[in-house]
Design a protein around this motif. Sequence first.
Motif, PDB file in Angstrom:
ATOM      1  N   GLU A  82      61.584  83.636  86.288  1.00  0.00           N
ATOM      2  CA  GLU A  82      62.004  84.262  87.538  1.00  0.00           C
ATOM      3  C   GLU A  82      63.404  84.872  87.380  1.00  0.00           C
ATOM      4  N   PHE A  83      64.247  84.139  86.672  1.00  0.00           N
ATOM      5  CA  PHE A  83      65.600  84.641  86.450  1.00  0.00           C
ATOM      6  C   PHE A  83      65.549  85.913  85.605  1.00  0.00           C
ATOM      7  N   GLU A  84      64.679  85.899  84.624  1.00  0.00           N
ATOM      8  CA  GLU A  84      64.523  87.062  83.748  1.00  0.00           C
ATOM      9  C   GLU A  84      64.099  88.293  84.551  1.00  0.00           C
ATOM     10  N   ALA A  85      63.228  88.081  85.527  1.00  0.00           N
ATOM     11  CA  ALA A  85      62.787  89.195  86.372  1.00  0.00           C
ATOM     12  C   ALA A  85      63.970  89.760  87.170  1.00  0.00           C
ATOM     13  N   MET A  86      64.851  88.877  87.625  1.00  0.00           N
ATOM     14  CA  MET A  86      66.041  89.336  88.347  1.00  0.00           C
ATOM     15  C   MET A  86      66.925  90.169  87.429  1.00  0.00           C
ATOM     16  N   LEU A  87      67.053  89.719  86.176  1.00  0.00           N
ATOM     17  CA  LEU A  87      67.860  90.454  85.196  1.00  0.00           C
ATOM     18  C   LEU A  87      67.262  91.825  84.918  1.00  0.00           C
ATOM     19  N   GLU A  88      65.947  91.831  84.769  1.00  0.00           N
ATOM     20  CA  GLU A  88      65.273  93.081  84.402  1.00  0.00           C
ATOM     21  C   GLU A  88      65.366  94.125  85.503  1.00  0.00           C
ATOM     22  N   ARG A  89      65.299  93.685  86.756  1.00  0.00           N
ATOM     23  CA  ARG A  89      65.421  94.689  87.820  1.00  0.00           C
ATOM     24  C   ARG A  89      66.878  94.861  88.240  1.00  0.00           C
ATOM     25  N   ASP A  90      67.788  94.252  87.462  1.00  0.00           N
ATOM     26  CA  ASP A  90      69.219  94.415  87.695  1.00  0.00           C
ATOM     27  C   ASP A  90      69.579  94.059  89.137  1.00  0.00           C
ATOM     28  N   GLN A  91      69.085  92.941  89.567  1.00  0.00           N
ATOM     29  CA  GLN A  91      69.301  92.434  90.926  1.00  0.00           C
ATOM     30  C   GLN A  91      70.770  92.525  91.322  1.00  0.00           C
ATOM     31  N   CYS A  92      70.999  93.022  92.527  1.00  0.00           N
ATOM     32  CA  CYS A  92      72.370  93.229  92.991  1.00  0.00           C
ATOM     33  C   CYS A  92      72.408  92.927  94.487  1.00  0.00           C
ATOM     34  N   TRP A  93      73.491  92.343  94.953  1.00  0.00           N
ATOM     35  CA  TRP A  93      73.630  92.064  96.378  1.00  0.00           C
ATOM     36  C   TRP A  93      74.751  92.945  96.916  1.00  0.00           C
ATOM     37  N   THR A  94      74.574  93.493  98.109  1.00  0.00           N
ATOM     38  CA  THR A  94      75.623  94.388  98.598  1.00  0.00           C
ATOM     39  C   THR A  94      76.251  93.889  99.885  1.00  0.00           C
ATOM     40  N   LEU A  95      77.561  93.988  99.897  1.00  0.00           N
ATOM     41  CA  LEU A  95      78.336  93.611 101.075  1.00  0.00           C
ATOM     42  C   LEU A  95      78.085  94.592 102.212  1.00  0.00           C
ATOM     43  N   GLU A  96      78.093  95.881 101.896  1.00  0.00           N
ATOM     44  CA  GLU A  96      77.973  96.922 102.938  1.00  0.00           C
ATOM     45  C   GLU A  96      76.619  96.841 103.621  1.00  0.00           C
TER      46      GLU A  96
END
Length: 285
Positions: free
Chosen positions: A268-282
Amino acid sequence: HAKKNGKGGYRFYSIELSERAHKRHSLTTRLHRAIEQQEFVLFYQPFVELTSGQMVGAEALIRWQEKKGRLIPPADFLPVAEDTGLIIPISDWVLMEVCRQIRAWQDKGLELKVAVNFSVRQFWQGDIVSKVLDAVNKFGIRHDALELEITESMLSLDPVHTETVLRQFSDHGLSISLDDFGTGYSSLNRLKRFPIDKLKIDKSFVDGIPGKENDTAIVTAITQLAHNLGLQALAEGIETFEQWRFLHDLGCRYGQGYHFSRPVPAKEFEAMLERDQCWTLEHLL
Ligand code: C2E
Ligand code: MG
Ligand code: MG
Ligand code: MG
């Protein structure tokens, strides 16, 4: 006051004790089997850069998956493992497994730094430096891909030994972070002298921000201390958007917590890495 309770009181006490001893004994037996049958797994929780919202690393956290059983959290077995010495084979497995995983991710072009937790006994092994280097070399991973988390209390037990060991890790390019910072005693002198890269601000302080004045003051002070000493600051246990924004505004650069992600299985973590998971403040404002 056992006497006041008469004989019954004594008996009750001893039954309770033997029940506890029995539970401990059976846990120890199950742990032995768990080590033989490799029933442990590592979950990964992202470290997030609070300004960009990007994943910049991960912490590896052990779980015990008993055959057909539930997932057992570390708090339920690590204390007994530490007491019985079983923490040593468990920690050996963690080191190998985390290096194997880093290698597998590097082979897929996924570069990141992964942190592992050190236990007190593990840190006190005479050959701990060569154990870590053996694992790193066995899988041919970059030394700067591994971070070692130690707790504040380890700094004060035997400062001479600790400094020697930390210096060797640091000379080999491994990073060191101080876990649960603020809950133990740290000599500021040692903080300055030892080759430490990061302070992880304990969750118990992060819990209270931004509402509680004392927690806010402590988190602010630790962040400034880290920066003034040239160390990174990472806040643990960020659960809300408000905590994130507050920490970001006070200049804390890194964070970790359920708000971003719980610890998840490697796949699951690898999938987050692959889709370049990012969280945005804005995004959430
Ligand atoms: P830690 O190193 O301080 O790890 C952070 C703990 O906080 C993890 O619990 C993580 O799941 C939890 N956490 C992270 N974000 C949040 C949040 O937003 N809210 C809440 N409520 N909790 C959060 P976990 O995985 O149960 O691990 C507990 C402790 O067990 C760790 O604390 C560490 O001291 C120890 N541990 C875990 N894995 C290992 C290991 O492989 N070796 C050793 N020696 N110790 C380990
Ligand atoms: Mg940790
Ligand atoms: Mg921690
Ligand atoms: Mg903690």
